[in-house]
Motif scaffolding. Structure first.
Motif, PDB file in Angstrom:
ATOM      1  N   ILE A 148       0.836  -1.209   0.000  1.00 59.34           N
ATOM      2  CA  ILE A 148       0.000   0.000   0.000  1.00 59.34           C
ATOM      3  C   ILE A 148       0.866   1.251   0.000  1.00 59.34           C
ATOM      4  O   ILE A 148       0.585   2.208  -0.722  1.00 59.34           O
ATOM      5  CB  ILE A 148      -0.991  -0.018   1.179  1.00 59.34           C
ATOM      6  CG1 ILE A 148      -2.048  -1.094   0.926  1.00 59.34           C
ATOM      7  CG2 ILE A 148      -1.638   1.348   1.375  1.00 59.34           C
ATOM      8  CD1 ILE A 148      -2.978  -1.351   2.075  1.00 59.34           C
ATOM      9  N   SER A 177      -6.251  -0.474   8.754  1.00 62.20           N
ATOM     10  CA  SER A 177      -5.767   0.843   8.346  1.00 62.20           C
ATOM     11  C   SER A 177      -4.261   0.891   8.503  1.00 62.20           C
ATOM     12  O   SER A 177      -3.707   0.317   9.436  1.00 62.20           O
ATOM     13  CB  SER A 177      -6.367   1.939   9.226  1.00 62.20           C
ATOM     14  OG  SER A 177      -7.754   1.948   9.137  1.00 62.20           O
ATOM     15  N   PHE A 195      -9.830   1.849  -7.123  1.00 60.15           N
ATOM     16  CA  PHE A 195      -8.708   1.044  -6.658  1.00 60.15           C
ATOM     17  C   PHE A 195      -8.735  -0.329  -7.310  1.00 60.15           C
ATOM     18  O   PHE A 195      -9.804  -0.941  -7.437  1.00 60.15           O
ATOM     19  CB  PHE A 195      -8.770   0.861  -5.135  1.00 60.15           C
ATOM     20  CG  PHE A 195      -8.716   2.157  -4.376  1.00 60.15           C
ATOM     21  CD1 PHE A 195      -7.513   2.820  -4.203  1.00 60.15           C
ATOM     22  CD2 PHE A 195      -9.864   2.709  -3.836  1.00 60.15           C
ATOM     23  CE1 PHE A 195      -7.460   4.010  -3.499  1.00 60.15           C
ATOM     24  CE2 PHE A 195      -9.815   3.902  -3.137  1.00 60.15           C
ATOM     25  CZ  PHE A 195      -8.605   4.555  -2.968  1.00 60.15           C
ATOM     26  N   TYR A 240      -5.942  -8.391  -0.760  1.00 62.74           N
ATOM     27  CA  TYR A 240      -6.543  -7.203  -0.156  1.00 62.74           C
ATOM     28  C   TYR A 240      -7.202  -6.317  -1.201  1.00 62.74           C
ATOM     29  O   TYR A 240      -6.961  -6.463  -2.405  1.00 62.74           O
ATOM     30  CB  TYR A 240      -5.510  -6.400   0.643  1.00 62.74           C
ATOM     31  CG  TYR A 240      -4.557  -5.597  -0.207  1.00 62.74           C
ATOM     32  CD1 TYR A 240      -4.800  -4.245  -0.462  1.00 62.74           C
ATOM     33  CD2 TYR A 240      -3.426  -6.175  -0.767  1.00 62.74           C
ATOM     34  CE1 TYR A 240      -3.939  -3.507  -1.252  1.00 62.74           C
ATOM     35  CE2 TYR A 240      -2.569  -5.442  -1.543  1.00 62.74           C
ATOM     36  CZ  TYR A 240      -2.818  -4.105  -1.789  1.00 62.74           C
ATOM     37  OH  TYR A 240      -1.970  -3.390  -2.577  1.00 62.74           O
ATOM     38  N   GLN A 241      -8.022  -5.392  -0.710  1.00 65.79           N
ATOM     39  CA  GLN A 241      -8.693  -4.396  -1.544  1.00 65.79           C
ATOM     40  C   GLN A 241      -8.631  -3.055  -0.834  1.00 65.79           C
ATOM     41  O   GLN A 241      -9.096  -2.944   0.303  1.00 65.79           O
ATOM     42  CB  GLN A 241     -10.159  -4.786  -1.779  1.00 65.79           C
ATOM     43  CG  GLN A 241     -11.004  -3.707  -2.415  1.00 65.79           C
ATOM     44  CD  GLN A 241     -10.653  -3.445  -3.872  1.00 65.79           C
ATOM     45  OE1 GLN A 241     -10.609  -4.373  -4.656  1.00 65.79           O
ATOM     46  NE2 GLN A 241     -10.402  -2.206  -4.209  1.00 65.79           N
ATOM     47  N   MET A 242      -8.025  -2.062  -1.463  1.00 62.31           N
ATOM     48  CA  MET A 242      -8.037  -0.716  -0.899  1.00 62.31           C
ATOM     49  C   MET A 242      -9.475  -0.214  -0.859  1.00 62.31           C
ATOM     50  O   MET A 242     -10.251  -0.445  -1.785  1.00 62.31           O
ATOM     51  CB  MET A 242      -7.209   0.239  -1.766  1.00 62.31           C
ATOM     52  CG  MET A 242      -5.752   0.308  -1.414  1.00 62.31           C
ATOM     53  SD  MET A 242      -5.432   1.070   0.184  1.00 62.31           S
ATOM     54  CE  MET A 242      -6.043   2.720  -0.060  1.00 62.31           C
ATOM     55  N   LEU A 243      -9.828   0.495   0.211  1.00 64.43           N
ATOM     56  CA  LEU A 243     -11.166   1.067   0.346  1.00 64.43           C
ATOM     57  C   LEU A 243     -11.152   2.577   0.141  1.00 64.43           C
ATOM     58  O   LEU A 243     -11.952   3.113  -0.620  1.00 64.43           O
ATOM     59  CB  LEU A 243     -11.749   0.733   1.723  1.00 64.43           C
ATOM     60  CG  LEU A 243     -11.884  -0.744   2.051  1.00 64.43           C
ATOM     61  CD1 LEU A 243     -12.334  -0.923   3.493  1.00 64.43           C
ATOM     62  CD2 LEU A 243     -12.851  -1.411   1.085  1.00 64.43           C
ATOM     63  N   ARG A 249      -7.326   2.918   4.322  1.00 61.00           N
ATOM     64  CA  ARG A 249      -8.185   1.830   4.819  1.00 61.00           C
ATOM     65  C   ARG A 249      -8.290   0.754   3.740  1.00 61.00           C
ATOM     66  O   ARG A 249      -8.471   1.073   2.575  1.00 61.00           O
ATOM     67  CB  ARG A 249      -9.561   2.363   5.192  1.00 61.00           C
ATOM     68  CG  ARG A 249      -9.510   3.289   6.408  1.00 61.00           C
ATOM     69  CD  ARG A 249     -10.842   3.893   6.754  1.00 61.00           C
ATOM     70  NE  ARG A 249     -11.924   2.940   6.882  1.00 61.00           N
ATOM     71  CZ  ARG A 249     -12.247   2.277   8.004  1.00 61.00           C
ATOM     72  NH1 ARG A 249     -11.568   2.501   9.103  1.00 61.00           N
ATOM     73  NH2 ARG A 249     -13.250   1.436   8.017  1.00 61.00           N
ATOM     74  N   TYR A 250      -8.199  -0.526   4.167  1.00 66.04           N
ATOM     75  CA  TYR A 250      -8.229  -1.621   3.201  1.00 66.04           C
ATOM     76  C   TYR A 250      -8.872  -2.866   3.816  1.00 66.04           C
ATOM     77  O   TYR A 250      -8.905  -3.035   5.042  1.00 66.04           O
ATOM     78  CB  TYR A 250      -6.816  -1.932   2.685  1.00 66.04           C
ATOM     79  CG  TYR A 250      -5.823  -2.307   3.752  1.00 66.04           C
ATOM     80  CD1 TYR A 250      -5.492  -3.642   3.995  1.00 66.04           C
ATOM     81  CD2 TYR A 250      -5.182  -1.332   4.520  1.00 66.04           C
ATOM     82  CE1 TYR A 250      -4.571  -3.996   4.964  1.00 66.04           C
ATOM     83  CE2 TYR A 250      -4.248  -1.673   5.485  1.00 66.04           C
ATOM     84  CZ  TYR A 250      -3.952  -3.010   5.701  1.00 66.04           C
ATOM     85  OH  TYR A 250      -3.050  -3.353   6.666  1.00 66.04           O
ATOM     86  N   TYR A 251      -9.390  -3.702   2.959  1.00 63.39           N
ATOM     87  CA  TYR A 251     -10.041  -4.949   3.348  1.00 63.39           C
ATOM     88  C   TYR A 251      -9.083  -6.100   3.059  1.00 63.39           C
ATOM     89  O   TYR A 251      -8.539  -6.199   1.949  1.00 63.39           O
ATOM     90  CB  TYR A 251     -11.335  -5.133   2.543  1.00 63.39           C
ATOM     91  CG  TYR A 251     -12.012  -6.458   2.746  1.00 63.39           C
ATOM     92  CD1 TYR A 251     -12.741  -6.715   3.910  1.00 63.39           C
ATOM     93  CD2 TYR A 251     -11.942  -7.442   1.789  1.00 63.39           C
ATOM     94  CE1 TYR A 251     -13.364  -7.944   4.101  1.00 63.39           C
ATOM     95  CE2 TYR A 251     -12.571  -8.666   1.954  1.00 63.39           C
ATOM     96  CZ  TYR A 251     -13.276  -8.915   3.117  1.00 63.39           C
ATOM     97  OH  TYR A 251     -13.895 -10.112   3.297  1.00 63.39           O
TER      98      TYR A 251
END
Length: 130
Positions: free
Chosen positions: A8, A56, A87, A93-96, A125-127
């Motif tokens: 990230i 985060s 994104f 993961y996936q950036m939010l 913030r990311y998932y």
């Protein structure tokens, strides 16, 4: 294997360098001035039953330049990150979103009448899929 936090930070650096600040690097602020991105901390905000989570990472932008230029450069980075909504999805993961925790603020002067250092704190913030 690179960790999500490092990925990230690198993606954030690439976004800012490719669109706004070509000299921006990850690392320590050079004595001669410039702009850098640093990883400050991280948190887990929510953990789900399947062990996925929302997390985060806190990123700090530091700029050493003339006072007006330093605050403008940091503010432009914050505005770009906060307005980014598209994104890419990755396997793990996936950036939010990016959220501005601390707007650009004065840190110090190198010497009276010298270059100024300004900073801002940005939360990415990311998932995380688990």
């Amino acid at each position: 294997m690179r960790q999500v936090q490092t990925q990230i930070a690198e993606l954030t650096q690439l976004l800012l360098a490719s669109t706004l600040e070509p000299e921006l690097r990850i690392g320590v602020l050079p004595a001669e001035g410039g702009i850098v991105l640093q990883i400050a901390s991280g948190t887990t905000d929510t953990v789900y039953f399947n062990r996925s989570s929302i997390r985060s990472i806190t990123l700090q932008i530091l700029c050493k330049d003339t006072q007006r230029s330093a605050v403008d450069r940091v503010a432009a980075c914050c505005n770009l990150l906060q307005s980014t909504t598209d994104f890419d999805a990755y396997d793990d993961y996936q950036m939010l979103c990016y959220e501005i925790d601390t707007e650009p603020q004065f840190v110090s002067f190198e010497s009276p009448g010298g270059m100024a250092v300004y900073t801002a704190v940005v939360r990415a913030r990311y998932y995380v899929r688990k």
